[in-house]
Design a protein around this motif. Structure first.
Motif, PDB file in Angstrom:
ATOM      1  N   LYS A   1     -10.354  -3.756   0.949  1.00 56.63           N
ATOM      2  CA  LYS A   1     -10.529  -5.467   0.513  1.00 56.63           C
ATOM      3  C   LYS A   1     -11.654  -5.038  -0.205  1.00 56.63           C
ATOM      4  O   LYS A   1     -12.434  -6.091   0.151  1.00 56.63           O
ATOM      5  CB  LYS A   1     -10.318  -5.598   2.330  1.00 56.63           C
TER       6      LYS A   1
ATOM      7  N   LYS B   1     -17.850  -8.306   6.617  1.00 55.26           N
ATOM      8  CA  LYS B   1     -15.786  -8.122   6.364  1.00 55.26           C
ATOM      9  C   LYS B   1     -15.886  -9.472   6.416  1.00 55.26           C
ATOM     10  O   LYS B   1     -16.262 -10.725   7.081  1.00 55.26           O
ATOM     11  CB  LYS B   1     -15.652  -8.002   7.561  1.00 55.26           C
TER      12      LYS B   1
ATOM     13  N   ASP C   1       0.606  -1.609  -0.475  1.00 52.80           N
ATOM     14  CA  ASP C   1      -0.107   0.004   0.021  1.00 52.80           C
ATOM     15  C   ASP C   1       1.121   1.461   0.106  1.00 52.80           C
ATOM     16  O   ASP C   1       2.302   1.177   0.211  1.00 52.80           O
ATOM     17  CB  ASP C   1      -0.950  -0.005   1.391  1.00 52.80           C
TER      18      ASP C   1
ATOM     19  N   ILE D   1      -3.649  -5.651   3.339  1.00 51.47           N
ATOM     20  CA  ILE D   1      -3.094  -6.396   1.923  1.00 51.47           C
ATOM     21  C   ILE D   1      -2.621  -7.846   2.130  1.00 51.47           C
ATOM     22  O   ILE D   1      -2.608  -8.217   1.090  1.00 51.47           O
ATOM     23  CB  ILE D   1      -1.170  -5.673   2.151  1.00 51.47           C
TER      24      ILE D   1
ATOM     25  N   SER E   1      -2.290 -12.694  11.467  1.00 50.51           N
ATOM     26  CA  SER E   1      -2.824 -12.682   9.969  1.00 50.51           C
ATOM     27  C   SER E   1      -2.190 -13.155   8.647  1.00 50.51           C
ATOM     28  O   SER E   1      -2.593 -13.707   7.722  1.00 50.51           O
ATOM     29  CB  SER E   1      -3.646 -11.354   9.196  1.00 50.51           C
TER      30      SER E   1
HETATM   31  P1  NAD Z   1      -3.934  -2.698   8.020  1.00 48.42           P
HETATM   32  O1  NAD Z   1      -3.514  -4.001   6.741  1.00 48.42           O
HETATM   33  O2  NAD Z   1      -4.698  -1.990   6.934  1.00 48.42           O
HETATM   34  O3  NAD Z   1      -2.088  -1.769   8.276  1.00 48.42           O
HETATM   35  C1  NAD Z   1      -2.589  -0.342   9.545  1.00 48.42           C
HETATM   36  C2  NAD Z   1      -2.139   0.587   8.867  1.00 48.42           C
HETATM   37  O4  NAD Z   1      -0.564   0.024   8.831  1.00 48.42           O
HETATM   38  C3  NAD Z   1      -2.564   1.146   7.298  1.00 48.42           C
HETATM   39  O5  NAD Z   1      -2.770   2.157   7.873  1.00 48.42           O
HETATM   40  C4  NAD Z   1      -1.241   0.260   6.427  1.00 48.42           C
HETATM   41  O6  NAD Z   1      -0.914   1.271   5.854  1.00 48.42           O
HETATM   42  C5  NAD Z   1       0.214   0.470   7.333  1.00 48.42           C
HETATM   43  N1  NAD Z   1       1.206   0.000   8.252  1.00 48.42           N
HETATM   44  C6  NAD Z   1       1.455  -1.660   7.601  1.00 48.42           C
HETATM   45  N2  NAD Z   1       2.828  -1.715   7.750  1.00 48.42           N
HETATM   46  C7  NAD Z   1       3.195  -0.205   8.475  1.00 48.42           C
HETATM   47  C8  NAD Z   1       4.722   0.124   8.898  1.00 48.42           C
HETATM   48  N3  NAD Z   1       5.394  -0.505   9.000  1.00 48.42           N
HETATM   49  N4  NAD Z   1       5.321   1.403   8.896  1.00 48.42           N
HETATM   50  C9  NAD Z   1       3.622   2.075   8.848  1.00 48.42           C
HETATM   51  N5  NAD Z   1       2.918   1.974   8.754  1.00 48.42           N
HETATM   52  C10 NAD Z   1       2.316   0.854   8.491  1.00 48.42           C
HETATM   53  O7  NAD Z   1      -4.656  -2.939   9.545  1.00 48.42           O
HETATM   54  P2  NAD Z   1      -4.223  -4.838  10.237  1.00 48.42           P
HETATM   55  O8  NAD Z   1      -4.294  -4.056  11.386  1.00 48.42           O
HETATM   56  O9  NAD Z   1      -2.633  -4.723   9.636  1.00 48.42           O
HETATM   57  O10 NAD Z   1      -4.492  -5.352   9.506  1.00 48.42           O
HETATM   58  C11 NAD Z   1      -6.529  -5.295   9.665  1.00 48.42           C
HETATM   59  C12 NAD Z   1      -7.263  -6.708   8.770  1.00 48.42           C
HETATM   60  O11 NAD Z   1      -6.845  -7.651   8.650  1.00 48.42           O
HETATM   61  C13 NAD Z   1      -8.538  -6.635   8.705  1.00 48.42           C
HETATM   62  O12 NAD Z   1      -9.110  -6.340   6.968  1.00 48.42           O
HETATM   63  C14 NAD Z   1      -8.306  -7.534   9.219  1.00 48.42           C
HETATM   64  O13 NAD Z   1      -9.946  -8.405   8.790  1.00 48.42           O
HETATM   65  C15 NAD Z   1      -7.996  -8.882   8.484  1.00 48.42           C
HETATM   66  N6  NAD Z   1      -7.130 -10.055   9.767  1.00 48.42           N
HETATM   67  C16 NAD Z   1      -7.264 -10.882   9.208  1.00 48.42           C
HETATM   68  C17 NAD Z   1      -6.515 -11.808   9.594  1.00 48.42           C
HETATM   69  C18 NAD Z   1      -6.750 -13.700   9.478  1.00 48.42           C
HETATM   70  O14 NAD Z   1      -6.281 -14.394   9.495  1.00 48.42           O
HETATM   71  N7  NAD Z   1      -6.631 -13.512   7.970  1.00 48.42           N
HETATM   72  C19 NAD Z   1      -7.139 -12.115  10.431  1.00 48.42           C
HETATM   73  C20 NAD Z   1      -6.956 -11.592  11.635  1.00 48.42           C
HETATM   74  C21 NAD Z   1      -7.141  -9.749  10.834  1.00 48.42           C
END
Ligand code: NAD
Ligand code: GLY
Length: 371
Positions: free
Chosen positions: A77, A152, A43, A108, A138
């Motif tokens: 997403k 979601k 992203d 992502i 995740s």
């Molecule tokens: P996200 O991917 O939206 O990241 C949060 C923010 O952090 C974003 O703005 C991103 O650009 C930023 N970011 C990411 N890495 C960074 C870094 N190293 N430095 C600075 N900024 C950074 O949110 P999240 O909390 O990582 O993930 C949430 C998603 O995960 C939800 O869609 C949820 O449904 C999903 N999820 C999936 C599972 C699974 O088992 N597949 C489990 C739990 C959650």
């Protein structure tokens, strides 16, 4: 380097955890992958931090790369963003021997994973998670999905990656709110599986004291995730333990339209609510519940979120893990030991109502006495 092996037979893979490993991505991927092409889905926030280092490492290992950079956040997403990725992969002339990589947080990872699972009926997938949530949860276990208008993660698949590379240095650029959000999942692992980890978190004293313990924490969380995924890949049994706090957390997310409380805050309040319900039913001591709530506060997460009974009931009835009139709730036998508790949804609603009433009365009582 810390290493874990997710033993799923033909779909087995390694999780490698090391500071700076992102810069050696190509070296670890080369022996595992047939094709020469890697499409990196990331992203707009993550790409400037880590895009160039990953590309340099992949090219040094002989891969041809393409960057697919998407807007950050849950809003990406979607099916329409999936189509954007498919089009970019087709422009890159990707073949079934090639690879899609997710470089970013859970959004992502879920989105790129679903693209990898479905493009050409499935190509290799590599995860480089960059948020705490993605590193401990995740990126491991193969749940990939996009959101639909109805909710979601409603269109998705189980599609395991070929490799997960976890670079704890990525957490250094994470905004503290996003870091705290991921801590909810770390606390969840402690509550459900690992009381000594709760103690470690208490001793660290909060986010600022965590850095020296981060690799150890990432390893322990990934190891718990590994063990439930290996035992129950399709989420029919022990994997559901990872849902502790999530049913009520979902009620808070929906009630506030996913705007006011990020996922981790909602889950924290959900875990605390369940703990208080268990206290009310004599299943956990007040000391245990207080200890747990103090830990949640230490990591800048909420123990309560105001919510109507209607929102709770809506979330309970909509729970993906529910089966109509039955739901599998996750309870704590004690701190560090979660259990699956199948129950009638009507019983859960009644239990919530009783706890709500009791909490309301105990909040009103001191004021009444003061009058
Ligand atoms: P996200 O991917 O939206 O990241 C949060 C923010 O952090 C974003 O703005 C991103 O650009 C930023 N970011 C990411 N890495 C960074 C870094 N190293 N430095 C600075 N900024 C950074 O949110 P999240 O909390 O990582 O993930 C949430 C998603 O995960 C939800 O869609 C949820 O449904 C999903 N999820 C999936 C599972 C699974 O088992 N597949 C489990 C739990 C959650
Ligand atoms: N995050 C829950 C699971 O992977 O099952």
């Amino acid at each position: 380097m810390k290493q874990l092996y997710v033993d799923l037979g033909r779909r087995a893979y390694d999780i490698l955890i090391e500071r700076g490993i992102l810069k050696a991505a190509g070296q670890y991927m080369r022996p595992l992958l047939q094709g020469r092409k890697v499409a990196i889905v990331t992203d707009e926030i993550v790409e400037p931090f880590y895009g160039a280092a990953v590309i340099a490492s992949l090219e040094e290992a002989g891969f041809q790369t393409k960057l697919i950079v998407l807007p950050p956040g849950e809003g990406s997403k979607t099916i329409s963003m999936l189509e954007t990725i498919y089009d970019a992969l087709m422009d890159f002339d990707i073949t079934r021997a090639d690879t899609v990589m997710a470089l970013g947080g859970g959004v992502i990872g879920d989105l790129a994973g679903f693209a990898a699972a479905t493009i050409l009926r499935g190509v290799a997938f590599v995860q480089i998670p960059t948020t705490l949530l993605a590193q401990v949860d995740s990126s491991v276990g193969g749940k990939v999905a996009v959101d639909l208008k109805a909710g979601k993660n409603l269109a998705g698949a189980f599609y395991q990656p070929k490799l997960v590379l976890i670079d704890p240095n990525c957490l250094d650029t994470l905004p503290s709110r996003v870091l705290a959000d991921g801590m909810a999942e770390v606390i969840k692992y402690g509550a459900v599986f690992d009381e000594p980890m709760l103690r470690l978190l208490e001793q660290a004293g909060g986010l600022a004291g965590l850095r020296p313990h981060m690799e150890e924490l990432l390893y322990r969380c990934c190891d718990w995730k590994r063990s439930v995924v290996v035992e129950d890949e399709q989420d029919q049994g022990s994997r559901m333990l990872l849902n502790f706090g999530h049913t009520l957390g979902h009620a808070y997310e929906v009630a506030y339209h996913y705007e006011t409380y990020p996922h981790g805050q909602a889950v924290s309040a959900g875990m605390c609510k369940i703990a208080r319900m268990q206290q009310q039913a004599g299943m956990l001591s007040s000391q245990e519940v207080q200890r747990f709530q103090n830990l949640v506060r230490l990591y800048e997460l909420p123990t309560e979120i105001p919510c109507t009974m209607e929102s709770y009931v809506h979330a309970i009835l909509k729970d993906k893990k529910g089966r109509g009139d039955k739901i599998t709730l996750i309870l704590l036998e004690q701190l560090g030991k979660g259990v699956l508790a199948p129950m009638a949804t009507a019983d859960l609603v009644r239990w919530l109502q009783e706890t709500e009433l009791q909490e309301k009365q105990s909040k009103e009582r001191p004021q009444e006495e003061a009058v």
